[in-house]
Motif scaffolding. Structure first.
Motif, PDB file in Angstrom:
ATOM      1  N   PRO A 199      10.588  87.154   3.038  1.00 52.25           N
ATOM      2  CA  PRO A 199      10.763  88.052   1.978  1.00 52.25           C
ATOM      3  C   PRO A 199      11.058  87.698   0.606  1.00 52.25           C
ATOM      4  N   ASP A 200      11.148  86.342   0.355  1.00 52.31           N
ATOM      5  CA  ASP A 200      11.725  85.924  -1.077  1.00 52.31           C
ATOM      6  C   ASP A 200      11.267  84.440  -1.305  1.00 52.31           C
ATOM      7  N   LEU A 201      10.036  84.287  -1.714  1.00 53.25           N
ATOM      8  CA  LEU A 201       9.654  82.963  -2.161  1.00 53.25           C
ATOM      9  C   LEU A 201       9.634  83.031  -3.721  1.00 53.25           C
ATOM     10  N   PHE A 202       9.987  81.748  -4.208  1.00 51.91           N
ATOM     11  CA  PHE A 202      10.303  81.748  -5.713  1.00 51.91           C
ATOM     12  C   PHE A 202       9.043  82.405  -6.474  1.00 51.91           C
ATOM     13  N   PHE A 203       7.776  81.767  -6.313  1.00 60.72           N
ATOM     14  CA  PHE A 203       6.838  82.442  -7.177  1.00 60.72           C
ATOM     15  C   PHE A 203       6.037  83.573  -6.673  1.00 60.72           C
ATOM     16  N   SER A 204       6.113  83.698  -5.499  1.00 63.09           N
ATOM     17  CA  SER A 204       5.282  84.864  -4.697  1.00 63.09           C
ATOM     18  C   SER A 204       6.309  86.003  -4.252  1.00 63.09           C
ATOM     19  N   GLY A 205       7.497  86.024  -4.095  1.00 64.35           N
ATOM     20  CA  GLY A 205       8.331  86.752  -3.630  1.00 64.35           C
ATOM     21  C   GLY A 205       8.168  87.157  -2.027  1.00 64.35           C
ATOM     22  N   GLY A 206       7.971  88.537  -1.652  1.00 67.48           N
ATOM     23  CA  GLY A 206       7.795  88.812  -0.402  1.00 67.48           C
ATOM     24  C   GLY A 206       6.194  88.326  -0.164  1.00 67.48           C
ATOM     25  N   THR A 207       6.177  87.519   1.096  1.00 74.28           N
ATOM     26  CA  THR A 207       4.612  86.832   1.265  1.00 74.28           C
ATOM     27  C   THR A 207       4.601  86.835   2.880  1.00 74.28           C
ATOM     28  N   ILE A 208       3.265  87.093   3.049  1.00 72.27           N
ATOM     29  CA  ILE A 208       2.929  87.395   4.413  1.00 72.27           C
ATOM     30  C   ILE A 208       1.531  86.518   4.488  1.00 72.27           C
ATOM     31  N   ILE A 209       1.150  85.499   5.472  1.00 75.18           N
ATOM     32  CA  ILE A 209       0.031  84.871   5.682  1.00 75.18           C
ATOM     33  C   ILE A 209      -0.564  85.281   7.098  1.00 75.18           C
ATOM     34  N   ILE A 210      -1.735  85.534   7.017  1.00 74.66           N
ATOM     35  CA  ILE A 210      -2.278  86.025   8.427  1.00 74.66           C
ATOM     36  C   ILE A 210      -3.499  84.883   8.754  1.00 74.66           C
ATOM     37  N   ASP A 211      -3.522  84.254  10.042  1.00 80.29           N
ATOM     38  CA  ASP A 211      -4.650  83.403  10.338  1.00 80.29           C
ATOM     39  C   ASP A 211      -5.582  84.262  11.098  1.00 80.29           C
ATOM     40  N   HIS A 212      -6.935  83.938  10.504  1.00 80.43           N
ATOM     41  CA  HIS A 212      -8.114  84.799  10.962  1.00 80.43           C
ATOM     42  C   HIS A 212      -8.892  83.883  11.759  1.00 80.43           C
ATOM     43  N   GLY A 213      -8.306  82.686  11.960  1.00 79.47           N
ATOM     44  CA  GLY A 213      -9.219  81.532  12.776  1.00 79.47           C
ATOM     45  C   GLY A 213     -10.052  80.600  12.078  1.00 79.47           C
ATOM     46  N   PHE A 214     -10.156  79.403  12.623  1.00 80.48           N
ATOM     47  CA  PHE A 214     -10.931  78.307  12.197  1.00 80.48           C
ATOM     48  C   PHE A 214     -10.834  77.926  10.698  1.00 80.48           C
ATOM     49  N   GLY A 215      -9.332  78.004  10.288  1.00 80.55           N
ATOM     50  CA  GLY A 215      -8.872  77.567   8.997  1.00 80.55           C
ATOM     51  C   GLY A 215      -8.821  78.605   8.066  1.00 80.55           C
ATOM     52  N   VAL A 216      -9.471  80.007   8.398  1.00 77.25           N
ATOM     53  CA  VAL A 216      -9.545  80.944   7.221  1.00 77.25           C
ATOM     54  C   VAL A 216      -8.372  81.816   7.602  1.00 77.25           C
ATOM     55  N   ASN A 217      -7.524  82.035   6.319  1.00 78.41           N
ATOM     56  CA  ASN A 217      -6.310  82.866   6.274  1.00 78.41           C
ATOM     57  C   ASN A 217      -6.320  83.786   5.071  1.00 78.41           C
ATOM     58  N   SER A 218      -5.302  84.942   5.185  1.00 79.51           N
ATOM     59  CA  SER A 218      -5.301  85.939   3.951  1.00 79.51           C
ATOM     60  C   SER A 218      -3.756  85.571   3.690  1.00 79.51           C
ATOM     61  N   THR A 219      -3.513  85.745   2.437  1.00 78.99           N
ATOM     62  CA  THR A 219      -2.005  85.452   2.089  1.00 78.99           C
ATOM     63  C   THR A 219      -1.875  86.962   0.998  1.00 78.99           C
ATOM     64  N   PHE A 220      -0.705  87.528   1.162  1.00 77.91           N
ATOM     65  CA  PHE A 220      -0.260  88.613   0.556  1.00 77.91           C
ATOM     66  C   PHE A 220       0.980  88.425  -0.142  1.00 77.91           C
ATOM     67  N   LEU A 221       1.042  88.417  -1.626  1.00 76.51           N
ATOM     68  CA  LEU A 221       2.195  88.150  -2.455  1.00 76.51           C
ATOM     69  C   LEU A 221       2.684  89.369  -3.113  1.00 76.51           C
ATOM     70  N   HIS A 222       3.961  89.145  -3.518  1.00 76.34           N
ATOM     71  CA  HIS A 222       4.887  90.044  -4.265  1.00 76.34           C
ATOM     72  C   HIS A 222       5.506  91.604  -3.431  1.00 76.34           C
ATOM     73  N   LEU A 223       5.204  91.206  -2.407  1.00 74.08           N
ATOM     74  CA  LEU A 223       5.689  92.399  -1.375  1.00 74.08           C
ATOM     75  C   LEU A 223       7.109  92.833  -1.445  1.00 74.08           C
ATOM     76  N   SER A 224       7.317  94.288  -1.678  1.00 73.99           N
ATOM     77  CA  SER A 224       8.538  94.705  -1.580  1.00 73.99           C
ATOM     78  C   SER A 224       9.325  94.805  -0.435  1.00 73.99           C
ATOM     79  N   SER A 225       8.502  94.979   0.672  1.00 76.60           N
ATOM     80  CA  SER A 225       8.916  94.560   2.152  1.00 76.60           C
ATOM     81  C   SER A 225       7.824  93.992   3.064  1.00 76.60           C
ATOM     82  N   VAL A 226       8.259  93.149   3.719  1.00 77.28           N
ATOM     83  CA  VAL A 226       7.696  92.464   4.860  1.00 77.28           C
ATOM     84  C   VAL A 226       8.021  92.942   6.269  1.00 77.28           C
ATOM     85  N   ASP A 227       6.957  93.563   6.774  1.00 78.64           N
ATOM     86  CA  ASP A 227       7.319  94.534   7.869  1.00 78.64           C
ATOM     87  C   ASP A 227       6.446  93.868   9.346  1.00 78.64           C
ATOM     88  N   VAL A 228       6.382  92.641   9.266  1.00 79.06           N
ATOM     89  CA  VAL A 228       5.654  91.823  10.442  1.00 79.06           C
ATOM     90  C   VAL A 228       6.646  90.639  10.519  1.00 79.06           C
TER      91      VAL A 228
END
Length: 280
Positions: A199-228
């Motif tokens: 919910p609260d990293l210093f630089f990126s705030g609310g943060t989610i990382i999703i693993d898509h496989g084989f070392g490929v992943n998406s990151t979502f920064l500055h979220l007001s809510s993390v719902d997973v």
């Protein structure tokens, strides 16, 4: 900006003279964006081993693999595919890009150049947390899906741009920004498994990382809510959180980033052209 380019395979085979006539090509296809920030999906014959720039990379049982080009990748690279006594070497040409310079003033100095020991220690811990979330190379092949935009809004920041904060040049921007009101829904751009939900990293705030496989992943920064939650599987289009202005941000937006191993890629290359009119 979804552009698929199929590379014409000019294969250099290293085989013994007695094998030349008996061997089939090892590399069956390569498709993707052969430019800085691009992601490429390949297929080799089953059972082959693949190296990109000398590094062994994961290959599925049916021969699929993936690799990418970081922001400042040189204009050439080498892919080597081997099976039994046969080896094929594929030279790859990578297009260079021009990047924008962005200037942002008025940020609190503590956010631009943190100096307090406790803040520096926090940043160190959080950096390790993010690195751990991205470290696992799983068998998922969700990276092969056609990605969708994770949020609707206005494009306000682009991959590769150099940010100058309060006059101090910082690291390049490695994502694409979608500006929208706080609370705007964010969805998974492709299937995957949640590796980080903070919910609260210093630089990126609310943060989610999703693993898509084989070392490929998406990151979502500055979220007001993390719902997973960590370990939760998600399907493309599933609600995962809401846009905010948490962490180091001057206004509400989603910063979406894409990694392949330690290569920071451009997620905008994986999605259809952004229709801002449809986002309103």
């Amino acid at each position: 900006m979804k552009r698929f380019v199929v590379l014409v395979l000019l294969l250099v085979s290293v085989v013994s003279a007695s094998q030349v006539s008996a061997k089939e090509p090892l590399i069956l296809s390569l498709k993707g964006d052969f430019t800085q920030g691009g992601l490429v999906i390949g297929q080799a014959v089953p059972g082959a081993e693949v190296k990109f720039e000398g590094q062994a990379i994961k290959v599925s049982d049916d021969g699929y693999f993936v690799f990418g080009f970081h922001r400042d990748m040189p204009d050439s690279a080498t892919l080597i595919v081997s099976k039994d006594e046969q080896t094929e070497t594929q030279p790859i040409t990578i297009s260079k890009r021009q990047y924008n310079i962005e200037r942002i003033d008025g940020l609190p100095p503590s956010k631009v150049t943190p100096k307090k020991p406790e803040v520096l220690e926090r940043i160190k811990r959080e950096t390790a947390l993010v690195a751990k979330a991205r470290a696992e190379v799983t068998d998922f092949k969700y990276f092969m899906q056609d990605f969708i935009w994770p949020a609707k809004g206005r494009l306000s920041g682009f991959y590769g741009s150099q940010r100058v904060l309060n006059g101090d040049p910082k690291r390049p921007h490695f994502g694409v920004d979608v500006a929208a009101p706080t609370g705007t829904e964010v969805v998974a751009p492709a299937d995957g498994v949640v590796r980080l939900a903070h919910p609260d990293l210093f630089f990126s705030g609310g943060t989610i990382i999703i693993d898509h496989g084989f070392g490929v992943n998406s990151t979502f920064l500055h979220l007001s809510s993390v719902d997973v939650e960590v370990g939760e599987p998600v399907k493309q289009g599933d609600f995962i959180g809401r846009i905010g202005a948490t962490g180091r941000a001057t206004g509400p937006h989603l910063d979406w980033r894409l990694n392949w191993l330690n290569h920071r890629l451009d997620p905008q290359l994986l999605v259809p052209p952004f229709d801002e009119a449809a986002s309103k």
